[in-house]
Write an enzyme that holds these catalytic residues in place. Sequence first.
Site, short mmCIF file in Angstrom:
data_model
loop_
_atom_site.label_atom_id
_atom_site.label_comp_id
_atom_site.label_asym_id
_atom_site.label_seq_id
_atom_site.Cartn_x
_atom_site.Cartn_y
_atom_site.Cartn_z
N GLY A 52 0.80 -1.14 0.00
CA GLY A 52 0.07 -0.31 -0.17
C GLY A 52 0.90 1.21 0.08
N GLY A 106 -0.11 5.00 -1.08
CA GLY A 106 -1.08 5.60 -0.25
C GLY A 106 -0.89 7.01 0.59
CD GLN A 107 -3.53 10.40 4.61
OE1 GLN A 107 -4.07 9.82 4.91
NE2 GLN A 107 -3.47 11.73 5.22
CG ASP A 165 -0.54 0.55 -3.80
OD1 ASP A 165 -1.56 0.58 -4.22
OD2 ASP A 165 -0.36 1.40 -2.77
CE1 TYR A 205 -9.57 1.24 7.70
CE2 TYR A 205 -10.60 2.56 9.20
CZ TYR A 205 -9.45 2.22 8.61
OH TYR A 205 -8.43 2.73 8.83
CE LYS A 241 -7.50 -0.80 9.54
NZ LYS A 241 -5.94 -1.28 9.01
CB ILE A 262 -2.80 10.54 9.17
CG1 ILE A 262 -2.94 9.06 10.10
CG2 ILE A 262 -1.28 11.02 8.85
CD1 ILE A 262 -1.97 9.41 11.37
P1 NAD Z 1 -4.70 4.84 1.63
O1 NAD Z 1 -6.12 4.54 1.26
O2 NAD Z 1 -4.07 6.25 1.20
O3 NAD Z 1 -3.59 3.78 1.01
C1 NAD Z 1 -4.06 2.38 0.97
C2 NAD Z 1 -3.24 1.87 -0.40
O4 NAD Z 1 -3.62 0.43 -0.23
C3 NAD Z 1 -3.48 2.50 -1.68
O5 NAD Z 1 -2.52 2.95 -2.43
C4 NAD Z 1 -4.28 1.49 -2.43
O6 NAD Z 1 -3.93 1.26 -3.90
C5 NAD Z 1 -3.68 0.30 -1.63
N1 NAD Z 1 -4.41 -1.25 -1.71
C6 NAD Z 1 -5.69 -1.30 -1.94
N2 NAD Z 1 -6.14 -2.41 -2.10
C7 NAD Z 1 -4.85 -3.17 -2.18
C8 NAD Z 1 -4.68 -4.35 -2.55
N3 NAD Z 1 -5.58 -5.25 -2.73
N4 NAD Z 1 -3.20 -4.82 -2.67
C9 NAD Z 1 -2.34 -4.08 -2.38
N5 NAD Z 1 -2.51 -2.64 -2.22
C10 NAD Z 1 -3.56 -2.28 -2.31
O7 NAD Z 1 -4.63 4.50 3.02
P2 NAD Z 1 -3.48 5.11 4.00
O8 NAD Z 1 -4.10 6.34 4.61
O9 NAD Z 1 -2.37 5.33 3.65
O10 NAD Z 1 -3.70 4.00 5.37
C11 NAD Z 1 -2.58 3.03 5.49
C12 NAD Z 1 -2.88 2.11 6.77
O11 NAD Z 1 -3.06 2.92 7.93
C13 NAD Z 1 -4.31 1.46 6.54
O12 NAD Z 1 -4.07 0.10 7.16
C14 NAD Z 1 -5.24 2.32 7.24
O13 NAD Z 1 -6.24 1.46 7.81
C15 NAD Z 1 -4.47 2.91 8.40
N6 NAD Z 1 -4.74 3.98 9.01
C16 NAD Z 1 -4.59 5.21 8.19
C17 NAD Z 1 -5.41 6.40 8.96
C18 NAD Z 1 -5.11 7.70 8.09
O14 NAD Z 1 -5.65 8.68 8.72
N7 NAD Z 1 -4.57 7.71 6.92
C19 NAD Z 1 -5.81 6.15 10.21
C20 NAD Z 1 -5.87 5.07 10.75
C21 NAD Z 1 -5.21 3.80 10.14
C1 AKB Z 2 -10.48 6.82 8.06
O1 AKB Z 2 -11.11 7.89 8.62
O2 AKB Z 2 -11.01 5.89 7.75
C2 AKB Z 2 -9.06 6.67 8.42
C3 AKB Z 2 -8.93 6.34 9.79
C4 AKB Z 2 -9.09 6.99 11.20
O3 AKB Z 2 -8.71 5.10 10.04
N1 AKB Z 2 -8.49 8.24 8.41
#
Ligand code: NAD
Ligand code: AKB
Length: 316
Positions: free
Chosen positions: A8, A11-12, A34, A139, A143, A169
Amino acid sequence: MTRVLVTGAAGQIGSALVPALQDAYGEAAVVATDLHERHTEGAAPVHALDCTDRDQITVLLRRHNPDVVYHLAALLSAVGERHPQRAYDVNLGGLFNMLEAAREQGFALFTPSSIAAFGPSTPGDRTPQDTLQRPTTMYGVTKVAGELLCDYYHTRYGVDTRGVRYPGIISATPPGGGTTDYAVEIFFAAVEKGSYTSFLAPDTQLDMMYMPDAIRAAMDLMEADGRRLRHRNAFNVTAMQLTPATLASAIRAHIPTFTLDCEVDPMRQAIAESWPRELDDSAAREEWGWSPHYDLTETTADMLRLVRERTATPAH
Ligand code: NAD
Ligand code: AKB
């Protein structure tokens, strides 16, 4: 040399984590993957790895033989509610595949959980590390189940699983379809238009964290002495508690004419109201020395600087 693989990675969080890992371990030591291959100028190449494809995982992980995998591939809360079956496959099926690969190949595995692993029956203020978890989104279900799976693979097979429960984030890299995305969108809207329409009500309070702290949390936890970790997976971590209104007033300190209004999206509002207002992160502080560096004032100043650079918009 520590060899690292990130899923991944486009992603962000991944797009900020990969350069930080390259700084720490060297460019050649970090493999970014990814769903689709990507070649962006100035960034590490992203190799294709679908985490729901067990055979592809086995081949790629054998080829790169990492010591540590940061498993970020997931569907976030709002996208997950629109596609619950796909969210289940990616978030839980993908994690199961990575855990099996970790069991077979012996690498350490970082998996982020989320404030979404809690639900409306969880105490919402100073939410304890160990408490009731009955989330109401797909979701959140994936988790909390993922947290348990990571615990299981550690106690049953000795896999070095570790993880944090991230809050929302904030970053200048685009968010992937979550409920906390407003806290990124608001900065771009402030710089580009001078106003923002929030999809959450102005007084909706959630935990948040600036990206550099989120990256440090992941890397510090993976470097921590495993013998000190009693919780291992799903450490509560937080940095600040924000509402759209408090964020808007911090932005107004830099852009006095900025205005906030609101058109509530009922789905995301309901999700936000089911999540904690403030986590208690004392277990992370005690077990591996976690503490955030960025508060709201520092986050706001740095975000506005980065967003202006990205959008090439001069300060008003
Ligand atoms: P994001 O959605 O920005 O990135 C996720 C990436 O996963 C994407 O680039 C997507 O292309 C890839 N993806 C989707 N399906 C896939 C698959 N089958 N195989 C491989 N890659 C695949 O998410 P993020 O914000 O970067 O989050 C990363 C992790 O952190 C996640 O587990 C998310 O639950 C966790 N998280 C994020 C936040 C936040 O605010 N960003 C908060 C809490 C937890
Ligand atoms: C979402 O809003 O889904 C994420 C998270 C807090 O897990 N940014």
